[in-house]
Structure formats: C-alpha cells, structure tokens
Design an enzyme around this catalytic site. Structure first.
Site, PDB file in Angstrom:
ATOM      1  N   GLY A 185       0.858  -1.231   0.019  1.00 37.47           N
ATOM      2  CA  GLY A 185       0.074   0.221   0.054  1.00 37.47           C
ATOM      3  C   GLY A 185       0.889   1.138   0.057  1.00 37.47           C
ATOM      4  O   GLY A 185       0.246   2.506  -0.048  1.00 37.47           O
ATOM      5  N   SER A 222      -0.910  -8.964  -0.125  1.00 38.67           N
ATOM      6  CA  SER A 222       0.605  -8.680   0.285  1.00 38.67           C
ATOM      7  C   SER A 222       1.438  -9.711  -0.935  1.00 38.67           C
ATOM      8  O   SER A 222       0.999 -10.799  -1.044  1.00 38.67           O
ATOM      9  CB  SER A 222       0.945  -9.169   1.414  1.00 38.67           C
ATOM     10  OG  SER A 222       2.274  -9.057   1.784  1.00 38.67           O
ATOM     11  N   SER A 223       2.498  -9.125  -1.379  1.00 36.66           N
ATOM     12  CA  SER A 223       3.246 -10.047  -2.436  1.00 36.66           C
ATOM     13  C   SER A 223       4.138 -10.852  -1.611  1.00 36.66           C
ATOM     14  O   SER A 223       4.975 -10.388  -0.799  1.00 36.66           O
ATOM     15  CB  SER A 223       4.192  -9.071  -3.432  1.00 36.66           C
ATOM     16  OG  SER A 223       3.599  -7.988  -4.312  1.00 36.66           O
ATOM     17  N   GLY A 272       8.508  -5.773   2.362  1.00 36.65           N
ATOM     18  CA  GLY A 272       9.433  -4.985   3.328  1.00 36.65           C
ATOM     19  C   GLY A 272       9.472  -5.746   4.479  1.00 36.65           C
ATOM     20  O   GLY A 272       8.613  -6.792   4.822  1.00 36.65           O
TER      21      GLY A 272
END
Length: 1553
Positions: A159, A212-213, A464
């Site tokens: 995001g 989410s990747s 991340g």
C-alpha cells in the site's frame, strides 16, 4: 542520533509523544538532567534531557527537498520535514541520493506527464525538485556513460505505492529508451500486464494487507549499445513456498486457490471443487473472503490477463516428454483436442494441489506404516491422479513408500502417517513452486529478451520488513531478506558518505561503519546459525519445536542480538535493524521441511498430461535414485544470495515508499505509522550512518550567513571564506569539525552548540536594542508631555483673552442697540402718518376707476354676444356643406372600388401570373444584375423625383405665401379704411340706418378675413404635409441606398469567395491530373504519351499567349506554329538558347545580388525571367528544380544567419509574387455549373472578362510595357511544375524561418539558465550593507539579460539589413519571447530556490530590460512579443508583492494572476520563501481553497499540468504572408551586371532604356 547537551531555557525542542510520536515545544525549566517543556498543544512534559532534540526555528516553512540540508539531522526533524512537504503535495524528498516517496492516495497527473519527463531528461541530480524520474534518469545516464548495469531498489510495505512507483520508473525508461513492443504494446505495458497473473499466484492476504506480495520481483530492462530498449525480463525471488501447506489465522493462502473455488459452476464441477472450507490447505484459517473483492470476477479477470500475456486458451501445449512416451498420445488425443490449452493445465494443477491436501493417512497393519484414512481420502487421491494424469496407485505409493537403493539390493520401506503427510506437503510445495516458475518463464518469453544486451537497469520490488503480534517462519525469512538488503543499503550509504568526504578532501578514516553483520551471522552462519540449527532439527525425526527452541537458547545465550522471552519456552526474539521481533517456533520445523523426493519426480515426469510433464523434466541418472532433504530455509538463503550477487554487480539506487496512513485516504499523515516505516525502510539507519560522521554540512556562504554574527571582526576583515569559517570555529572552541573545499562539516551536536552561542549573541543584541528602544520611548514620552504642557498654557491664556474680548464686545453691542431702537421709534411714527395719506388717495382713485370699468365691461359684453351669434350661423352652414361633400365622395369611391375588384378577380383567374412567378423564381440568379442596375436607376429616379417634388413644393409654398401676403395687405387696407371711416364719422351718431350700414360692412370684412385665414391655414397644412412626404421619401431613399451598398458588398464578398474556391479546386484537380499523367507515362504506352506531350507544348504556346486582334503576327513562336514542317530544328535551337539563359540565371542568383530599393534583386529577377519564359505554363521544365537546389545549397550552413536572412527575404518576396500571379488551370471544365452561375451575375462577367483579357503577364513583357505594381499583374494559368515549385518554395520559407528562430533559441538558452536564479551575494556583502549588495547582484544579473538583449539586437539588425518583411520579424520575436516565457516559467516552478522574494526582484529587473528592448524596437518589429511573457510576468509579480497572507483567492486569480492556472498558483504559493524580509506566503485558507479547486479539476479530467509547452510550429500561412506584405514594385529593379549585357535578358532592363 544522541541528543545534544546545548539545551537552555527558551530553546525550541522536540519531545517524544505517545500519540504523535514527536511534538514540539519550548523549554521553560531545566532541573539537572530533567527538562520541563511547554508543548504547542498546551501540555507540560517533563522528560530526560537525553530524550530531547533541538528544533530548527529557521527551517523553511515548506521544508527542504534534501534532508541532508537539515540543520539537525535527527528522527523528529526528518518526520517534520516529510509531514510539511506532504501537506503541500510534495510527495518526493531526497536523503542524499535516496528518494523517499510518500503515497498521496490521489491522482497527481501533472507530476508524470510528458512535460515533466522532458524537464528531467538530462538534468543534473538535485537540480530540480525530487522526483522518481530523476532517479531513473541518473540510472540511465550512468549506464550510458559508464557502460555498467544499474539497479533501482523499490521497497516499502504493502500500500505504500511500490507498484505505481515501479510503473513510473518503467514509463520514464521507456521514454528514454523508446522501443515499441509486440503488437503496439511497449515493454513497460507488457511488464505491467503480467502483474495480475503474478498477483493471483504470488500474492496472499496477511495480517496487515489483503494483497501482499509473497515473493520478490526484479524487472530487468535490457538496453542495446545505443541506449535503446532491446528487451526485458521478470526475475522472481524467494517465493513463500510454506504458505501452500500452512496458513495462520486470519491470513489466507495464495489467491488462485480461492479464485478457482469461486469459478463458474461448470468449471468447479469439472475439477470437483467446493467451498474453500472443505479443503485442508485453505481451512486452517477462518478467512475465506476479502472485503470488496468478488473472487468470481477476479477469476475471469485472471484468465483475461493470461490471454494478454500470451497464456492463451487456444494455444497448443508444448509437449516436453520423452520420445518413447509418444506412443501413448493416441489414447488421449480426443481429450487433448478438447483440453490442450495452457490455462487448462494451470488450473488443473491448482485443483490437484487442493485435492492433494485433503488426502489423510492412518496407521497401517505393519509397524511404522500408513494407509489412506478413509474413502474420502481415496476420492481425493483419485481426483489428484486424474487431474495430474498419473496412475492413482503410483501416486499412493509415492506418498506412503520410500525406495532405498543399496549396492546389494533395492529396499522399499513404508512411512508412518506423519511422514506420509510430510511427503504429501512436500509434493504440493514442489508442484506449486514449479508452476510459479513456469508462469514467470512464460511471461518472459512473451515480453522478449535480448541475449546480446550488455547493460540493463533492474527494478527490484520486494516485500518490506514485517513485525506482527504473532510472527512465524514466513516473517523470519522476510526479515532475513530485509537484513541482507539493509546491509547492502548501509554499504551504499557509507560509500556515498566516503565519496562526499573524499570529494571535499577531509579525513574520515576514524569514522565507524554501522553494520548489521552480527544479525546476519546469527541467522545464516555455518555452522551454528539459526537456519543451520533449523535444518539439523528437521533431519532428526524426533525433533520438536521445544527441542529446537532450547537448542537456540543454549547456542545464543551470550549473543546480544538474540533475546529469550521471559514468559515463553518456545519463542525467541531477534534485535533487527528496525527493532526487536519475537518469533513463535511452533511451526518452524513443519514450514521448513521440503524434501525433493525421487518418487515424486518419477511419478510426475511420467504424467500423461504434457503440461504437468513439462513442469518436471527428467533429472540426471545419478540424482534420481534417492530422496534428498532440502529445507525451505536453505533454498531461501541460496536465492537471496543469488539476488545479492545480481545487485552487487550493478550500481544501486534506492527508493523508499511510505504509506502515510492506514485508512488509504489523502491529506492524512500519521506520525507513528510513518516513523515505523522509516525505521523498517532503513532511512533512519542511513541517518545514523550520517550521524556517525558529519551529519551537518554547510557551504561557506551559508555558514557565514548564519554564524557570522559570532565573530563580526572576521567578516569585517579581508579574509577568504574558508579562513573566515576557520576563525569562527576556532573562536567558538569547537573540536572535531572538518573544513572541506566548499563546505564546513560539523559533528553531531556542534550545530546545536553554535545555534546556542548564536542565540546568546542575538539575545544580547536584542537586549541592547530593547534598552535603546526603551530610552527612545521614555524621551519621546517626556518631550510629548512638555509639548502638552506648553499647549495647555497657551490655550488657557487664550481663554482669558477671549473672555475680556467678549465683555468689551457686549458693551459696544448695548450702545448700538439703544441707538437703533430710538431710530426705529421715530421712523415708525412717520410711516403711520404716511400710510394714512396714501390710503385716502387710493380709495378715491379706485372709485373713479370702477365706474369707468363698469362702462367698458358692458360695451365689451355686447360685442362678444354679437360675435358668437355670427360665428354660429357661419359654422352651421359650413357643416352642412361638408357633410354633403363627404356623401358624394363616398359614393364615387365605392363605385371605383367595385370596378377595380372585378378587374382583380379576372386577373386572378388567369394562369399567366403563375407562369410569370415561376419564371421569376427560375431566373432569380440572372436578375441579380438587373436588380442592381434597377436599384441604381431607382436611386437616380428617386433623387430626380425628390428634387422635382421639392421644387414643386417650394413653388407652391412660394405662391401660397404670395397669396397670404396679398390677403394680409387687403385686410390691412380695409381695416385702415374702416378706421378712417370711424374717425371721420361725427362723435354722436343720431341716425340709425347709418349705424346699421357700417355694422354690415364690418361684418362682411370680418367674414372675408376669416375665410382668408382658413385658406391660409389649409395651405400651411398642405405645405407641412408636403414637407413630411419629402422627408419620408428622403428617409426611404437613404435606406434604399444603404441596402444597395450592403447588397453590393455581399456580392463582392461572395464573388471573391467563389473565385478563391474555384482556384483552390482547380489547383487540386490540376495536381491530380498531372499525377495521373505521370502514372500513365510509366505505362508501356509512355513513349507515345511523351511524344504527344512535346507536340502539345509547341502547339499550345500561341494559345497560352491569348492571341487576339493580330497583336503577335510577327512572333517567331507563331511562325513556327504556322510552319509545322520545319518546327523540329528551330525548336531545338530555341531549347538550347533557353538552357543557356537558365544556366546564366542560376549562376547569377547563386551569388548575393543584394537589394534595390529594399526589394530583393534575386527574387525579382527570377520572377521576371520565369514569367517572360512562360515557365509557369509548360507541362515540363527543369528550371524550378534548379532554383530550389540553388536555395537548398545556399542554406546548408545553418549557423550563417546573414545568408538565412537574405534567402528568407528573397523566398518571401518571390512567394508573394507567385501568390498574386499563378492561377490553376482546368477550373472551367471541372465546375461548369458554378461557372455559369457566376458568369450570370454582373461581377461574374467582370471577373470572366478580366481572366480572358488579351493582355497576359508574359505578353506585357514581350510587348515592352513591363510591370509596375502587383495590381498590374495578370494571373497565369499555372501547370503542375509551377504549382509544385510554389509548394516547395513555401516549404523552404518555413524551413529558413525555423532555422533562424531555432538558432536564436540555441543562442539564448544558456543565458536563460543563468537568468532564472539571481547570483548569490559574496561574503563582503554581508558587511558592506544591503543596498550595495543588491546593486552588485543586480549588475551581475543584468549582465546576462543584456547578453540576451544583445542577441536580439543582433538578429534584428541582420533581418533589417536583409529587408526581411516586418511580418516575419514579428513572428520570430513573438515565438522567441514565448520560448523565454516557457523556459523561465517552467524553471521557476521546478526549482524551489528560484521562488524567493529577492529572486523575483532580480527577474523583474531583467524583464524590464526586455520591455525596454520592445519599446526601442517599435511595434513594427516587436509586435505583441511583450504580451508573450504574461506567465512569467505575473508569476514574478506575485513573488514580489507584499502582504501575501492578506490576499484572497479571488484577488489572486482575478487581479494579480488571471492567466495562471490553479495548479500553477498552488505550486508557486507552496514553494515561495522570503529570503529578504522573512514574510510568509498566502494564507492557509487560500491554500486549502486551491487544493479543493485542484481536486475538482482532477475529477473533471481537466489537464492539471502546471508546466507550459514550447510552440515550435510555423505560425503563419501563405495567405497570411500575401495579406500582410506590401506591394512590390519590380519594374525599376536594376538587373545584375552579370546578365545586364546579355541580349537574352534585355527584357529585364527598365523602360527608360
């Protein structure tokens, strides 16, 4: 980031806050190590002095674009700077060469359009505002210049805008590299189109994000040796394989499983699928649906995305099986024909994994054996075998049995239920991993790669740092990846720091490098790392998560990065760079196991489904005989090592994406959320690295400007800037600082100490100023009080004097009153006596008068009665007579009307009237001429009739006046006679008859007078009616004249329009006809056509001359036409002579012939020769091509402005002559109806007569009459070569114009870069005073502007010397000023240092130089050039106005800057800073209103770009030139000496010769 100790009472500081992370306030009390702070929100905070950080009160209100420029580089300073810029929609900020991008959660199209790309193309890094394009441009330039590959690492949580940032990076690289992809799609589009597919199979819901990747993506954009994009590839890393089998609540598995379960009913029926909760791999979590997401729609969208990237439903599957297996294909050929698509194979594999997860095992009869648990497991086993196209029994054996190969024999052993479940999960993870890898390979093959590419730019988009309430093996692997990337990042940042220190030549050898190698050793070191211990535990069957945790506690009990939680026996905490994270060890062993089972490989390689068999190609013989343990952790570490090797081979660039809030809405900046992301993104770690060295860096000028007050004597001395900085620092007693070549480097805390000393000096100065001010105020009050006392005394004395004066005045008034009263009493008695006498006299006189009045009244009454009686009798007789006349007239008129009615009825019955009306309608166009003539005749007749009528009326009036005068004279004579008779009569009339006779005579005379008066009145009425009729006729006449003139003007306009349209149509038709003739010439009959064309040229020469009346009987051309038997030889000699003349003409015009009376000689000579030779009227000629080649060769040297101006003048003049001369042929045959219509009118016949005039332009020269003006030119029927020559000449005119304009742009472009920003004042100006400093800066800036003015004057002089038409000169300078406006305005909006008050003053002074130039150049040459600077003028005017906060939005948009858009005003308002007086920009209310308007504009799809476009088009047409240029008198132009003596050019000599 240790807090400085220079905190004193009154210091502005930052204090930690539980809600806002950091809050600013002012220190009001210090008690040892305890600090009391009054926060801006009203709270009082008490904290330790080590937790307080100083605040820079002199920071720009809009923040700084590079955070290394912050005076205090610490966490709250960074956060406040980002928040300030985000509020102004400045979403990009640098930290050195690291870009921080904050997601605005709204469209900002002006930041990413083509204009912005053009601005950043080739710009130096940091020269313009921070932008993602700047990072991409630096990477591209480094790749081109150094030949080394570059990488851009985009990181941030879900995001934060990583995908959008990646998209913008690829857009800009595609803009620089410029390569079109397959079927019109660019590489960038193809890469982005693969995102939906990769997201469906590689993204999942996590605790923090719904999409989410769970893998890393590295996009390689490949370039060839010329810097053009030659290919691209998508590399994926670190897919989270364990998620296929284990999912934690409330997360989800990969999206593709849920999408397939929500597929249409026929698809689910085919794969035997049901709700996700019925599958073991999906029901481990309670979350099956995502809010706002329709899985059915997503399934269909995913299949469409597969079609886009080349995974088509119709495409045949590549069969990669062994040759001996081809024999089985006929058995399944019918099935393959129906289901042979890639998509079919992909979803078959996904469904097989779901069914595979539902296979459960129970204990078998033998020890450590297992069997299928129930029939349900058997059903799922069969479905899995059917979907994978393998044997069900073989699949069952592969799951519950293992084959061990020994030298003596092959041993088959069974697995217990736990091991069988592990084997099942290993198969699922292996199949899914192979499927994902196949998808990536397919996408890469669709995009297309360049195997010969030597350089690339990679864009890394990876997950991340993650830290949840409950963290498992997935978070461990992700954070391990981020630790690796952070080490790479730290090394890069430290390298950049080293380069900065080396560049400034300072000593940095003792600076320690902040490294996280100890954390990496803790995780990956062999042996003894966490991953190694986890692999060891997985290889022991009896290991549990508790034994694994205890092993970790024993091994790392002394490691400072490893922490054992107090209340847990299976958790452990690792101190990462972004903070401490606690991991739960319960599922570490299960999620790490990943066996590569030989039975699985053999089973799927033998699959009858070509797609599945292609996922598992045969392994080498030696590696396929046994099962080998391969943990996910180890595989993860190897992939990460491969990624780091790729990154280490490239030059890295970093972009850190930040999500400012969790509600995903614009204009919301959550401090705590942002600061956590900055920690996870390593930005604060980079700041720590900077703080380990010299976090504060200031140029010598900035340092002296800020801290020069600490040592005024140093500024007053004649020291070099570097020496002056050294003396100031030595005076302050600082240690550890460094002075480089251009900057001062300060250690952490030294900036705060200098600021504290500076605040102390400024405080002392303030107290001194206050003391002086108080003295001044007290003395001022004393002087005012003394003045007040003096004024009071003077007023009191004045009052006393006034009182004395009033008493004296009263005494004098009393005496005057007494005197006047006595006078009044005496006069009153006198007036009484006088009135009494007058009253008595009045009464007596009134009595006498009344008696006389009574007598006269009686006499008058008798006369009136007699008069009324006579009038009544006469009026009665007149009424009866009038009534009889009216009755007679009505009867007669009735009779006449009936007669006329009968005639009209008879006429209406006739059909001739209808026919006549029809003829009138049919001949309306032909009557136009007649109407015009009739109207003219009518106007003449009306004028004559009006004159005759006026004469008649004047005669009648004159006659009436004579009659009236005669009647008046008779009345006067009779009255005189009557008066005399009355006077001669005796006073007393005694005889009654005489009296009656006189009365009758008087009555007759009176009646006669009355009749004469009536007659006079009627005549006057008739005259008045005549005048009115005359006035009405005159008014109607004027109206008719106006209508006639309007009709004439309309007819003229229509005639001109029709003529222009005919000419254009005939031109087009002529060109088409010639093109058709050329096409026919290429045909096999071309020879006969070419021969015929020659004959036509010879025979048409007399016809084109329009011979009439025998004017040219002696012409040689006509004689040749009459002697066809001998025409070949004379024609040949004539052509040779004409060729010699053409050669001489080309040789002549290739030289600079100069000008004759402001007229270009070359253009006039060319025109005269072409007209004399009749080159415009022939079908084929080479003279036009030779002239064009001469012009082209003359302007090959593009930098020679004299030559360009010379030919610009010649081409424009020649084009003007051609525009007035050439007329296309064939119009009469193409538009016959229009010809007839036009010729039927008066103007049509006139224009037709003009076109068919026997005096053609060529004959006028041949007959020796020549041309004097353009009005004397006669249009020539032009053929295709002439029309083509005119078009080529127009193209060369535009080319020469563009070359001169672009040369001037190139000359002034470097100067504009120097003009937009004012030069800084030197150090001496800090002491010598503001006025002198401004004068020096003004003089330095004006020098650049004067250079621009010099260039303008030079070009104007050149164009004047070459007599370039003023119209073209005006166009050149108008476009140049528009270019200046665009360059200055765009630079102003892109560079914050230019949006200052002083810079506005400097630019305004420079614009005044341009205004003065426009005034001196006159409007004839400058035209409206000054108006083109309206944008920069209004922008500069806005910068230099005072009291900006008081200005309303309406005043700004309507009065100050009406031309600027809201986006431009918003940009200037937010970037403005006052470096001279310290004032603020517009109010926050105005900023908010602008933001609302910008949002509305973006919703309305209005272009919101705040940059201007440079218009490089040609701003005129041929018609504009012909209308604007003056007439050219070519008759008296002297021919050049080269052709003057040649007899073949005798027609060029003036008429006097």
């Amino acid at each position: 980031m240790a807090a400085p100790v220079n905190i004193i009472v009154g210091s502005h500081v930052w204090v930690e806050d539980s809600v806002l992370a950091w809050i600013d306030g002012e220190v009001f009390k210090i008690n040892g190590e305890e600090v009391h702070v009054q926060a801006t929100n009203g709270k009082t905070i008490v904290t330790d002095i080590s937790k307080v950080f100083p605040k820079d009160t002199e920071a720009p209100p809009g923040g700084v674009d590079d955070m290394t420029k912050l005076s205090y580089l610490h966490e709250p300073g960074v956060l406040h700077n980002l928040a300030t810029r985000y509020e102004l929609n400045e979403i990009y900020t640098y930290t050195g060469n690291i870009l921080i991008a904050i997601n605005p959660f709204q469209r900002l199209p002006h930041l990413y359009d083509t204009h912005m790309m053009e601005q950043y193309k080739g710009a130096q890094f940091g020269e313009l505002s921070p932008h993602v394009f700047a990072v991409a441009d630096v990477a591209y330039r480094a790749m081109i210049n150094e030949g080394k590959s570059n990488s851009i690492l985009v990181s941030g949580e879900s995001g934060a805008g990583k995908t959008e940032t990646t998209k913008m990076l690829m857009r800009y690289l595609a803009y620089l590299g410029g390569r079109s992809g397959v079927e019109g799609r660019t590489v960038e589009q193809q890469v982005l189109e693969s995102n939906p597919v990769l997201e469906a199979f590689g993204n999942a819901k996590t605790v923090r994000n719904n999409n989410s990747s769970r893998f890393g993506k590295f996009v390689e954009i490949q370039f060839d040796k010329n810097g053009r994009i030659s290919g691209a590839a998508v590399r994926t890393y670190l897919l989270e394989r364990s998620r296929v089998c284990q999912v934690s609540n409330p997360e989800r598995n990969y999206h593709c499983f849920y999408l397939l379960c929500a597929a249409p009913p026929e698809v689910r029926e085919k794969y035997k699928l049901d709700h996700p909760k019925t599958f073991h791999y999906l029901n481990q979590s309670d979350c099956y649906k995502l809010d706002g997401v329709d899985d059915t729609e997503e399934y269909l969208a995913t299949r469409r995305a597969m079609d886009v990237v080349g995974i088509s439903e119709e495409e045949q599957v590549c069969i990669s099986v062994k040759f001996q297996e081809i024999v089985f294909l006929p058995l399944y050929s019918k099935f393959f024909m129906r289901n042979n698509s890639f998509q079919e194979g992909i979803f078959r594999v996904v469904a097989a994994i779901l069914h595979l997860g539902n296979i459960e095992f129970a204990k078998g009869e033998e020890v450590d054996s297992s069997v299928l648990k129930d029939e349900k497991s058997r059903f799922h086993l069969n479905m899995t075998a059917e979907l994978l196209r393998c044997d069900a029994k073989s699949l069952e054996d592969a799951l519950i049995k293992r084959v061990m190969v020994t030298p003596e024999e092959v041993i088959t052993r069974t697995l217990d239920p736990g091991s069988a479940a592990g084997s099942r999960d290993a198969l699922a993870k292996t199949v899914y991993s192979r499927l994902f890898d196949w998808l990536v390979d397919k996408i890469n093959s669709s995009i297309g790669q360049d195997p010969n590419s030597k350089s690339l730019i990679g864009v890394l988009d990876i997950y991340g740092f993650e830290s949840f309430k409950f963290n498992s093996f997935e978070q461990f692997c992700i954070n391990f990846t981020n630790e690796k990337l952070q080490q790479h990042f730290n090394q890069h940042v430290f390298k950049m720091e080293q380069e900065e220190y080396t560049k400034e030549e300072i000593n940095w050898s003792y600076i320690e490098f902040v490294d996280n190698q100890d954390v990496l050793d803790l995780i990956e070191k062999k042996p003894g790392g966490i991953i190694a211990l986890l692999d060891e535990a997985c290889m022991f069957p009896k290991s549990t998560h508790e034994t694994f945790a205890q092993k970790l506690y024993q091994t790392f009990k002394n490691n400072k990065r490893f922490i054992k939680p107090k209340l847990s026996r299976t958790s452990f905490t690792i101190s990462h760079y972004a903070g401490e994270v606690t991991y739960l060890a319960e599922l570490f062993l299960d999620k790490n196991k990943d066996y590569v089972v030989a039975e699985h490989q053999v089973l799927l390689t033998a699959s009858k489904c070509p797609f599945v068999a292609g996922l598992f190609p045969p392994l080498p013989e030696e590696s396929s005989k046994s099962s080998k343990f391969s943990s996910i952790g180890s595989r993860f570490k190897l992939q990460l090592q491969s990624l780091m090797e790729t990154l280490n081979s490239t030059e890295p660039h970093y972009i850190r994406c930040v999500k400012p809030n969790n509600v995903l809405k614009p204009a919301i900046f959550e401090n705590a959320n942002t600061i956590q992301q900055l920690r996870c993104g390593g930005v604060l770690e980079a700041i720590r690295i900077s703080c380990a060295g010299y976090p504060t860096r200031r140029t010598f000028y900035e340092f002296l400007h800020r801290f020069g007050v600490l040592a005024p004597e140093v500024l007053e001395g004649n020291y070099d800037e570097k020496v002056a900085c050294q003396k100031i620092l030595d005076k302050m007693g600082l240690k550890g600082y460094q002075i480089g070549k251009t900057k001062v480097f300060l250690r952490a805390g030294q900036m705060a100490e200098l600021d504290a000393r500076r605040a102390e000096v400024l405080g002392n100065a303030a107290r001194t100023i206050q003391r002086q001010i108080r003295t001044y105020i007290a003395r001022k009050e004393f002087i005012e009080m003394r003045k007040a006392a003096i004024v009071l005394q003077s007023h009191w004395r004045g009052i006393l004097a006034c009182q004395l004066y009033a008493q004296l005045r009263r005494e004098a008034a009393a005496m005057k009153i007494q005197k006047n009263f006595r006078k009044y009493t005496a006069r009153k008695s006198y007036v009484t006596v006088q009135l009494s006498a007058i009253t008595l006299q009045t009464g007596l006189r009134a009595m006498v008068a009344r008696n006389e009045f009574r007598l006269r009244k009686q006499t008058k009454a008798a006369i009136i009665i007699e008069a009324y009686l006579r009038r009544h009798l006469a009026y009665s007789y007149y009424k009866s007579l009038k009534k009889a006349a009216l009755v007679s007239q009505c009867g007669w008129r009735q009779r006449v009307a009936r007669r006329e009615l009968r005639k009209l009825k008879m006429a209406a019955r006739e059909t001739g009237a209808l026919k006549e009306a029809k003829d009138k309608l049919e001949k309306r166009v032909e009557e136009l001429t007649w109407r015009l003539q009739f109207e003219k005749q009518l106007r003449t007749n009306l004028e004559e009739e009006k004159a005759q009528e006026i004469v008649k009326l004047q005669d009648a009036l004159h006659a009436m006046q004579l009659q009236v005068e005669e009647a008046n004279s008779r009345v006067l004579k009779e009255r005189e006679a009557a008066r005399k008779a009355i006077e001669e009569a005796p006073p007393v009339i005694k005889e009654t008859p005489v009296m009656i006779q006189d009365t009758e005579k008087i009555e007759s005379l009176t009646a006669e007078v009355a009749s004469l008066k009536a007659l006079l009145l009627s005549e006057r009425q008739a005259a008045e009616e005549g005048r009115k009729a005359s006035a009405d006729a005159e008014i109607r006449n004027v109206e008719l004249v106006k209508k006639l003139e309007d009709a004439e003007r309309k007819v003229d306009h229509l005639q001109e329009s029709v003529q222009r349209l005919e000419e254009k149509l005939s031109n087009s038709e002529s060109e088409n006809q010639v093109l058709r003739q050329q096409a026919l010439t290429i045909s096999p009959t071309g020879k006969s056509l070419s021969a015929r064309s020659k004959t036509m040229i010879i025979q048409r020469t007399p016809e084109n001359g329009n011979i009439q009346n025998g004017e040219m009987k002696d012409m040689t051309v006509a004689s040749h036409a009459r002697e066809p038997e001998s025409e070949e030889k004379p024609q040949k000699s004539l052509n040779e002579k004409q060729q010699e003349n053409q050669d001489l003409l080309i040789k002549c015009v290739s030289q600079n012939l100069g000008f004759s009376g402001s007229k270009p000689v070359a253009a006039c000579v060319i025109y005269k020769c072409l007209l004399h030779w009749r080159s415009f009227e022939v079908e084929r000629t080479t003279v036009f091509d030779r002239i064009i080649q001469t012009i082209a060769s003359a302007i090959e040297v593009q930098d020679n402005n004299d030559v360009l101006a010379y030919w610009l003048s010649n081409t424009s003049t020649l084009l003007l002559l051609l525009q007035h001369t050439l007329k296309a042929s064939g119009a009469a045959s193409l538009t016959p109806q229009r010809r007839r219509t036009t010729s039927a009118s008066l103007f049509g016949r006139m224009s037709q007569g003009l076109r068919s005039s026997p005096q053609s332009a060529g004959l006028s020269f041949l007959n020796g009459r020549g041309l004097s003006r353009l009005d004397d030119l006669r249009q020539v029927e032009a053929k295709y070569p002439a029309l083509l020559f005119k078009q080529q000449l127009t193209a060369f005119l535009e080319k020469i114009y563009g070359m001169m304009r672009d040369n001037l742009k190139k000359e002034i472009s470097p100067l504009l870069g120097l003009c937009i920003q004012a030069p800084r004042t030197s150090r001496a100006s800090l002491v010598k005073g503001r006025s002198q400093a401004n004068a020096v800066a003004q003089q330095a800036l004006i020098a650049h502007w004067q250079s621009i003015v010099k260039s303008l004057n030079s070009y104007l002089k050149i164009m004047k010397a070459n007599y370039v038409p003023p119209f073209l000169v005006r166009k050149v300078f108008t476009q140049i000023f528009s270019f200046i406006n665009v360059q200055l305005f765009n630079s102003l909006l892109l560079r914050r240092e230019c949006c200052s008050f002083s810079n506005g003053e400097y630019v305004k002074a420079g614009l005044a130089e341009l205004e003065q130039w426009c005034y001196e150049s006159s409007e004839e040459y400058a035209g409206s050039a000054w108006d083109e600077l309206k944008h920069i003028r209004q922008a500069v005017g806005f910068l230099v106005i005072h009291q900006k906060p008081k200005k309303t939005l309406n005043e700004i948009t309507k009065e100050l800057c009406p031309v600027l858009s809201i986006q431009q005003l918003y940009r200037i308002s937010t970037m403005y800073w006052d470096d001279k007086y310290g004032t603020h920009s517009v109010s926050s209310e105005v900023i908010s209103s602008m933001r609302v308007l910008m949002t509305e504009d973006s919703n309305n799809a209005v272009s919101s770009s705040f940059l201007l476009d440079d218009d490089s088009s040609i701003p005129f047409t041929v018609d504009d030139i012909s209308k604007s240029l003056q007439q050219v008198d070519i008759a008296e132009v002297e021919p050049p000496a080269l052709i003057r003596e040649n007899s073949g050019f005798g027609f060029l000599l003036p008429r006097s010769e």
